[in-house]
Design a protein around this motif. Sequence first.
Motif, PDB file in Angstrom:
ATOM      1  N   GLY A 243       0.821  -1.202   0.000  1.00 15.69           N
ATOM      2  CA  GLY A 243       0.000   0.000   0.000  1.00 15.69           C
ATOM      3  C   GLY A 243       0.854   1.251   0.000  1.00 15.69           C
ATOM      4  O   GLY A 243       0.542   2.234  -0.687  1.00 15.69           O
ATOM      5  N   GLY A 244       1.948   1.231   0.767  1.00 15.45           N
ATOM      6  CA  GLY A 244       2.864   2.359   0.786  1.00 15.45           C
ATOM      7  C   GLY A 244       3.529   2.568  -0.560  1.00 15.45           C
ATOM      8  O   GLY A 244       3.702   3.706  -1.014  1.00 15.45           O
ATOM      9  N   TYR A 245       3.899   1.469  -1.200  1.00 13.73           N
ATOM     10  CA  TYR A 245       4.551   1.542  -2.510  1.00 13.73           C
ATOM     11  C   TYR A 245       3.596   2.154  -3.539  1.00 13.73           C
ATOM     12  O   TYR A 245       3.979   3.034  -4.324  1.00 13.73           O
ATOM     13  N   ALA A 246       2.340   1.712  -3.510  1.00 16.08           N
ATOM     14  CA  ALA A 246       1.358   2.190  -4.490  1.00 16.08           C
ATOM     15  C   ALA A 246       1.056   3.674  -4.299  1.00 16.08           C
ATOM     16  O   ALA A 246       0.975   4.437  -5.269  1.00 16.08           O
ATOM     17  N   VAL A 247       0.884   4.093  -3.030  1.00 18.73           N
ATOM     18  CA  VAL A 247       0.529   5.493  -2.798  1.00 18.73           C
ATOM     19  C   VAL A 247       1.703   6.416  -3.099  1.00 18.73           C
ATOM     20  O   VAL A 247       1.506   7.569  -3.495  1.00 18.73           O
ATOM     21  N   ALA A 248       2.929   5.914  -2.976  1.00 16.69           N
ATOM     22  CA  ALA A 248       4.099   6.729  -3.343  1.00 16.69           C
ATOM     23  C   ALA A 248       4.049   7.088  -4.824  1.00 16.69           C
ATOM     24  O   ALA A 248       4.315   8.236  -5.205  1.00 16.69           O
ATOM     25  N   HIS A 249       3.697   6.122  -5.660  1.00 15.65           N
ATOM     26  CA  HIS A 249       3.598   6.391  -7.094  1.00 15.65           C
ATOM     27  C   HIS A 249       2.453   7.361  -7.392  1.00 15.65           C
ATOM     28  O   HIS A 249       2.575   8.221  -8.277  1.00 15.65           O
ATOM     29  N   GLU A 250       1.368   7.228  -6.639  1.00 18.31           N
ATOM     30  CA  GLU A 250       0.246   8.149  -6.831  1.00 18.31           C
ATOM     31  C   GLU A 250       0.664   9.575  -6.463  1.00 18.31           C
ATOM     32  O   GLU A 250       0.367  10.528  -7.195  1.00 18.31           O
ATOM     33  N   ILE A 251       1.356   9.732  -5.343  1.00 16.02           N
ATOM     34  CA  ILE A 251       1.801  11.060  -4.910  1.00 16.02           C
ATOM     35  C   ILE A 251       2.793  11.647  -5.915  1.00 16.02           C
ATOM     36  O   ILE A 251       2.719  12.824  -6.285  1.00 16.02           O
ATOM     37  N   ALA A 252       3.732  10.802  -6.376  1.00 17.07           N
ATOM     38  CA  ALA A 252       4.762  11.265  -7.307  1.00 17.07           C
ATOM     39  C   ALA A 252       4.171  11.748  -8.628  1.00 17.07           C
ATOM     40  O   ALA A 252       4.740  12.620  -9.298  1.00 17.07           O
ATOM     41  N   SER A 253       3.013  11.212  -8.995  1.00 11.20           N
ATOM     42  CA  SER A 253       2.411  11.565 -10.289  1.00 11.20           C
ATOM     43  C   SER A 253       1.557  12.828 -10.241  1.00 11.20           C
ATOM     44  O   SER A 253       1.134  13.327 -11.281  1.00 11.20           O
ATOM     45  N   ARG A 254       1.296  13.342  -9.033  1.00  5.77           N
ATOM     46  CA  ARG A 254       0.435  14.524  -8.907  1.00  5.77           C
ATOM     47  C   ARG A 254       1.153  15.781  -9.386  1.00  5.77           C
ATOM     48  O   ARG A 254       2.354  15.941  -9.205  1.00  5.77           O
ATOM     49  N   SER A 255       0.378  16.680  -9.976  1.00  2.00           N
ATOM     50  CA  SER A 255       0.922  17.971 -10.399  1.00  2.00           C
ATOM     51  C   SER A 255      -0.088  19.057 -10.021  1.00  2.00           C
ATOM     52  O   SER A 255      -1.204  19.083 -10.567  1.00  2.00           O
ATOM     53  N   PRO A 256       0.230  19.914  -9.060  1.00  2.00           N
ATOM     54  CA  PRO A 256       1.512  19.940  -8.347  1.00  2.00           C
ATOM     55  C   PRO A 256       1.579  18.829  -7.311  1.00  2.00           C
ATOM     56  O   PRO A 256       0.552  18.351  -6.830  1.00  2.00           O
ATOM     57  N   ARG A 257       2.798  18.452  -6.987  1.00  2.00           N
ATOM     58  CA  ARG A 257       3.030  17.412  -5.986  1.00  2.00           C
ATOM     59  C   ARG A 257       3.279  18.077  -4.632  1.00  2.00           C
ATOM     60  O   ARG A 257       3.952  19.100  -4.573  1.00  2.00           O
ATOM     61  N   PRO A 258       2.754  17.518  -3.542  1.00  3.06           N
ATOM     62  CA  PRO A 258       3.089  18.084  -2.235  1.00  3.06           C
ATOM     63  C   PRO A 258       4.590  17.972  -1.977  1.00  3.06           C
ATOM     64  O   PRO A 258       5.239  17.026  -2.420  1.00  3.06           O
ATOM     65  N   SER A 259       5.122  18.946  -1.284  1.00  4.84           N
ATOM     66  CA  SER A 259       6.553  18.913  -0.976  1.00  4.84           C
ATOM     67  C   SER A 259       6.848  18.138   0.301  1.00  4.84           C
ATOM     68  O   SER A 259       8.004  17.870   0.619  1.00  4.84           O
ATOM     69  N   ALA A 260       5.783  17.770   1.033  1.00  2.82           N
ATOM     70  CA  ALA A 260       5.956  17.019   2.283  1.00  2.82           C
ATOM     71  C   ALA A 260       4.735  16.148   2.523  1.00  2.82           C
ATOM     72  O   ALA A 260       3.614  16.490   2.112  1.00  2.82           O
ATOM     73  N   ILE A 261       4.956  15.021   3.186  1.00  2.78           N
ATOM     74  CA  ILE A 261       3.890  14.071   3.498  1.00  2.78           C
ATOM     75  C   ILE A 261       4.004  13.687   4.973  1.00  2.78           C
ATOM     76  O   ILE A 261       5.095  13.420   5.482  1.00  2.78           O
ATOM     77  N   VAL A 262       2.840  13.632   5.645  1.00  2.14           N
ATOM     78  CA  VAL A 262       2.771  13.147   7.024  1.00  2.14           C
ATOM     79  C   VAL A 262       1.825  11.947   7.051  1.00  2.14           C
ATOM     80  O   VAL A 262       0.744  11.988   6.449  1.00  2.14           O
ATOM     81  N   LEU A 263       2.230  10.878   7.720  1.00  2.00           N
ATOM     82  CA  LEU A 263       1.398   9.684   7.794  1.00  2.00           C
ATOM     83  C   LEU A 263       1.404   9.116   9.205  1.00  2.00           C
ATOM     84  O   LEU A 263       2.400   9.215   9.922  1.00  2.00           O
ATOM     85  N   VAL A 264       0.277   8.529   9.611  1.00  2.00           N
ATOM     86  CA  VAL A 264       0.172   7.977  10.964  1.00  2.00           C
ATOM     87  C   VAL A 264       0.302   6.459  10.985  1.00  2.00           C
ATOM     88  O   VAL A 264       0.471   5.876  12.051  1.00  2.00           O
ATOM     89  N   ASN A 265       0.215   5.811   9.819  1.00  2.00           N
ATOM     90  CA  ASN A 265       0.300   4.350   9.782  1.00  2.00           C
ATOM     91  C   ASN A 265       1.751   3.924   9.597  1.00  2.00           C
ATOM     92  O   ASN A 265       2.354   4.155   8.548  1.00  2.00           O
ATOM     93  N   GLU A 266       2.307   3.299  10.626  1.00  2.00           N
ATOM     94  CA  GLU A 266       3.725   2.943  10.601  1.00  2.00           C
ATOM     95  C   GLU A 266       4.030   1.778   9.671  1.00  2.00           C
ATOM     96  O   GLU A 266       5.181   1.542   9.302  1.00  2.00           O
ATOM     97  N   ILE A 267       3.009   1.027   9.274  1.00  2.00           N
ATOM     98  CA  ILE A 267       3.236  -0.190   8.500  1.00  2.00           C
ATOM     99  C   ILE A 267       3.718   0.104   7.079  1.00  2.00           C
ATOM    100  O   ILE A 267       4.545  -0.613   6.525  1.00  2.00           O
ATOM    101  N   LEU A 268       3.212   1.172   6.478  1.00  2.00           N
ATOM    102  CA  LEU A 268       3.453   1.356   5.039  1.00  2.00           C
ATOM    103  C   LEU A 268       4.684   2.194   4.695  1.00  2.00           C
ATOM    104  O   LEU A 268       4.991   2.393   3.526  1.00  2.00           O
ATOM    105  N   VAL A 269       5.434   2.667   5.699  1.00  2.00           N
ATOM    106  CA  VAL A 269       6.482   3.646   5.420  1.00  2.00           C
ATOM    107  C   VAL A 269       7.645   3.062   4.612  1.00  2.00           C
ATOM    108  O   VAL A 269       8.223   3.750   3.772  1.00  2.00           O
ATOM    109  N   THR A 270       7.989   1.788   4.830  1.00  2.00           N
ATOM    110  CA  THR A 270       9.092   1.217   4.056  1.00  2.00           C
ATOM    111  C   THR A 270       8.712   1.099   2.580  1.00  2.00           C
ATOM    112  O   THR A 270       9.536   1.360   1.697  1.00  2.00           O
ATOM    113  N   GLY A 271       7.462   0.718   2.309  1.00  3.83           N
ATOM    114  CA  GLY A 271       6.995   0.681   0.922  1.00  3.83           C
ATOM    115  C   GLY A 271       6.929   2.059   0.311  1.00  3.83           C
ATOM    116  O   GLY A 271       7.187   2.247  -0.886  1.00  3.83           O
ATOM    117  N   LEU A 272       6.599   3.059   1.131  1.00  3.09           N
ATOM    118  CA  LEU A 272       6.540   4.442   0.665  1.00  3.09           C
ATOM    119  C   LEU A 272       7.913   4.907   0.187  1.00  3.09           C
ATOM    120  O   LEU A 272       8.045   5.488  -0.898  1.00  3.09           O
TER     121      LEU A 272
END
Length: 338
Positions: free
Chosen positions: A229-258
Amino acid sequence: MTGIRQLADYLDISIGTVSRALNGKADVNAETRRRVLEAAEKLGYVPNQSGRSLRKGSTGVVGFMMQTGPEINSQGDAFFMSVFDGVQTVLSRHKLDLVALLCSSNEDPYAYLQRTVARGFADAIILSATRRNDARFELLHRHNIPFISLGRSLTDVGQPWIDLDFEGMAEIAIERLVKAGHRDIGIIWPHGDLNLGYVFADRCREVLAEHGLTLREDHIFRAKPSEAGGYAVAHEIASRSPRPSAIVLVNEILVTGLYKGFEDAGVKPGKDIAIIGRYSPQAQYLSPALTCFTLSLRDLGISLAEHLLSVIPDYQSHYVGQTPRVIWPMTLIEGTSG
């Protein structure tokens, strides 16, 4: 395994006398009680817990309801195992036992709990994954089953709860990022309709508004609670225009995939996008070092159990003065990711 019948046959006395002696009844003389207790120890007597539960009207079991499924991987298990250890540390003081009630992600949590309640499986319940509106609270309240929730809900029947300080995390993270010059900050929403998502997002909006900034709706991202899930959402975030310059997340499970997803998309964590999250055992191996919030999960489990027992008449005297509702603090570990 020696039961009460084998113990009675060994001593050549009635089952009733053995039972009364084991339970300390006054109508059994001291010598008979001594013989029964010595024989029980010698033969390794094990009481029939189901029979004892029927007679006493209790199971001696506390259930911890949690959600399972293919979208939740072993890192989520690590979170709960540490909490379980703390809970059982307290329960063992009173010869109580903890049992995990595993509700599949494919099943309605209310229906699952309703079935568990009908079977009288546990004397008390710890609920996790609390929803914005959670009918499970009202179900347990109607059946007079003591419970505590790990998390808040708009549904409130006066039960005790402990929740992580997601407002405090939002405030510290947003203030840190704004101070570093970020103006377009996104968040990753926790999976499903969990109340913590609303609590966290609302406080992020409030802090951003204090600086004349907004949390854009298209920069609130949804992700499954897993590395995939982290891997997939990273690609979604990267494709946004404009892209946020920072991300905050509360779920510790997905950060390595992110992290991996950003790197594969050509976005460098800590350089092209700032990341602030929650600590997990795997997070310590990330590069750049994750800026994250941590807490003692075992201590959280201890507090959950003590607060639960404080509302059960048989154990209240042991836990006098407990605050019924607690916001559990988290500590910031400064890394170089954000």
